[in-house]
Design a protein around this motif. Structure first.
Motif, PDB file in Angstrom:
ATOM      1  N   PRO A 140       2.300   4.503  -9.511  1.00  0.00           N
ATOM      2  CA  PRO A 140       2.837   3.387  -8.743  1.00  0.00           C
ATOM      3  C   PRO A 140       3.333   2.275  -9.658  1.00  0.00           C
ATOM      4  CG  PRO A 140       0.466   3.205  -8.844  1.00  0.00           C
ATOM      5  CD  PRO A 140       0.831   4.449  -9.623  1.00  0.00           C
ATOM      6  N   GLU A 141       4.211   1.459  -9.095  1.00  0.00           N
ATOM      7  CA  GLU A 141       4.733   0.314  -9.834  1.00  0.00           C
ATOM      8  C   GLU A 141       5.093  -0.769  -8.837  1.00  0.00           C
ATOM      9  OE1 GLU A 141       8.689   0.783 -11.209  1.00  0.00           O
ATOM     10  OE2 GLU A 141       8.545  -0.801 -12.727  1.00  0.00           O
ATOM     11  N   TYR A 175       0.832  -1.203   0.000  1.00  0.00           N
ATOM     12  CA  TYR A 175       0.000   0.000   0.000  1.00  0.00           C
ATOM     13  C   TYR A 175       0.872   1.260   0.000  1.00  0.00           C
ATOM     14  CZ  TYR A 175      -2.997  -3.558   2.222  1.00  0.00           C
ATOM     15  OH  TYR A 175      -3.687  -4.706   2.520  1.00  0.00           O
ATOM     16  N   TRP A 176       0.368   2.299  -0.643  1.00  0.00           N
ATOM     17  CA  TRP A 176       0.915   3.640  -0.473  1.00  0.00           C
ATOM     18  C   TRP A 176      -0.127   4.515   0.206  1.00  0.00           C
ATOM     19  CZ3 TRP A 176       5.750   4.746  -0.519  1.00  0.00           C
ATOM     20  CH2 TRP A 176       6.638   4.154  -1.412  1.00  0.00           C
ATOM     21  N   SER A 223       7.008  -9.145  -5.926  1.00  0.00           N
ATOM     22  CA  SER A 223       6.222  -9.244  -4.692  1.00  0.00           C
ATOM     23  C   SER A 223       6.874  -8.555  -3.503  1.00  0.00           C
ATOM     24  CB  SER A 223       5.983 -10.722  -4.360  1.00  0.00           C
ATOM     25  OG  SER A 223       7.215 -11.388  -4.162  1.00  0.00           O
ATOM     26  N   SER A 224       8.137  -8.176  -3.616  1.00  0.00           N
ATOM     27  CA  SER A 224       8.827  -7.557  -2.490  1.00  0.00           C
ATOM     28  C   SER A 224       9.010  -6.056  -2.636  1.00  0.00           C
ATOM     29  CB  SER A 224      10.233  -8.183  -2.325  1.00  0.00           C
ATOM     30  OG  SER A 224      10.145  -9.554  -2.069  1.00  0.00           O
ATOM     31  N   LEU A 225       8.784  -5.539  -3.821  1.00  0.00           N
ATOM     32  CA  LEU A 225       9.111  -4.140  -4.109  1.00  0.00           C
ATOM     33  C   LEU A 225       7.888  -3.348  -4.535  1.00  0.00           C
ATOM     34  CD1 LEU A 225      12.447  -4.321  -6.136  1.00  0.00           C
ATOM     35  CD2 LEU A 225      12.123  -3.285  -3.903  1.00  0.00           C
ATOM     36  N   LEU A 226       7.853  -2.109  -4.085  1.00  0.00           N
ATOM     37  CA  LEU A 226       6.797  -1.191  -4.503  1.00  0.00           C
ATOM     38  C   LEU A 226       7.454   0.165  -4.710  1.00  0.00           C
ATOM     39  CD1 LEU A 226       3.686  -0.850  -4.878  1.00  0.00           C
ATOM     40  CD2 LEU A 226       3.619  -0.096  -2.503  1.00  0.00           C
ATOM     41  N   PHE A 229      -2.885   3.948  -3.082  1.00  0.00           N
ATOM     42  CA  PHE A 229      -2.892   2.787  -3.979  1.00  0.00           C
ATOM     43  C   PHE A 229      -2.770   1.504  -3.160  1.00  0.00           C
ATOM     44  CE2 PHE A 229      -2.369   5.309  -7.719  1.00  0.00           C
ATOM     45  CZ  PHE A 229      -1.439   6.315  -7.424  1.00  0.00           C
ATOM     46  N   VAL A 230      -3.360   0.427  -3.719  1.00  0.00           N
ATOM     47  CA  VAL A 230      -3.200  -0.902  -3.156  1.00  0.00           C
ATOM     48  C   VAL A 230      -2.805  -1.858  -4.273  1.00  0.00           C
ATOM     49  CG1 VAL A 230      -4.271  -2.832  -1.934  1.00  0.00           C
ATOM     50  CG2 VAL A 230      -4.971  -0.485  -1.411  1.00  0.00           C
TER      51      VAL A 230
END
Lengths: 112, 113
Positions: free
Chosen positions: B66-67, B33-34, B71-74, B47-48
């Protein structure tokens, strides 16, 4: 639309006091209720999570209760300490848990 | 590892700059999430991502992009921001949307000049 309200907005107590922070929410169809602590300019630290099927959770000097029918949660802090000074936020999670709505927080100051 | 790591901790950027915020977790959480938080206000969801797919966009302006590369990075890419975008940007993760609770990072303090 869910609204989460926290009372009081600010609280100042002497060290050693037991205190209660209140959280109310308008939509009782919540998935969970989470309490967080936030120090100035910092991120959020999770304190307690209550699932919708639970009534309360405890961790050390903290106890949180949940009453879905009345739309209320309380955070009880026993024997407060100056290190407890922070902003405490409650957050209501909705079905699926993806959408979490935060209250504006209670700013707590514990005087030594 | 039970942490969400955000970098940088502080960022000052001009209105014509392009910058990115990074968030990383290694707890195996599949939802990220952001959130944006203005001073003395509660965090607001932006964002989710669930299983690396964007599942919620809370009508955020397109200058925020967002990008989720894995699975570990946002990431949160920033372009042509306004001074009113100055805020604390928080990343969080959870197991999925199963109500297991969130873990937050310490945030990036963004100032747009």
């Amino acid at each position: 639309k869910q609204e989460v309200t926290q009372i009081p907005a600010a609280l100042s107590v002497p060290e050693g006091e037991n205190l209660v922070l209140n959280c109310s929410f308008t939509d009782s169809a919540i998935y969970n209720l989470q309490w967080f602590r936030q120090d100035p300019g910092k991120g959020l630290t999770s304190l307690l999570l209550i699932q919708s099927s639970q009534r309360e959770q405890t961790s050390g000097r903290l106890n949180a209760s949940l009453d879905k029918s009345s739309g209320r949660s309380t955070l009880y802090i026993a024997a407060s300490q100056p290190g407890d000074s922070a902003t405490y936020l409650c957050a209501a999670g909705h079905t699926g848990g993806f959408k979490t709505i935060f209250g504006a927080g209670t700013r707590l100051f514990v005087k030594a | 590892d039970t942490e969400v790591t955000q970098t940088p901790k502080h960022l000052v950027m001009g209105m014509t700059n392009k910058k990115s915020l990074k968030c990383e977790q290694h707890m195996g959480h599949r939802a990220m999430y952001w959130y944006k938080q203005k001073a003395k206000k509660p965090p607001e969801l932006m964002f989710v991502y669930s299983y690396e797919k964007l599942s919620i966009n809370e009508s955020v302006p397109s200058r925020f992009s967002p990008e989720c590369p894995n699975s570990s990075l946002l990431n949160l890419h920033l372009h042509a921001l306004q001074p009113e975008d100055s805020a604390l940007y928080l990343c969080a993760s959870s197991q999925t949307g199963d109500g297991s609770g969130y873990t937050f990072g310490s945030g990036t303090r963004l100032t747009v000049v």
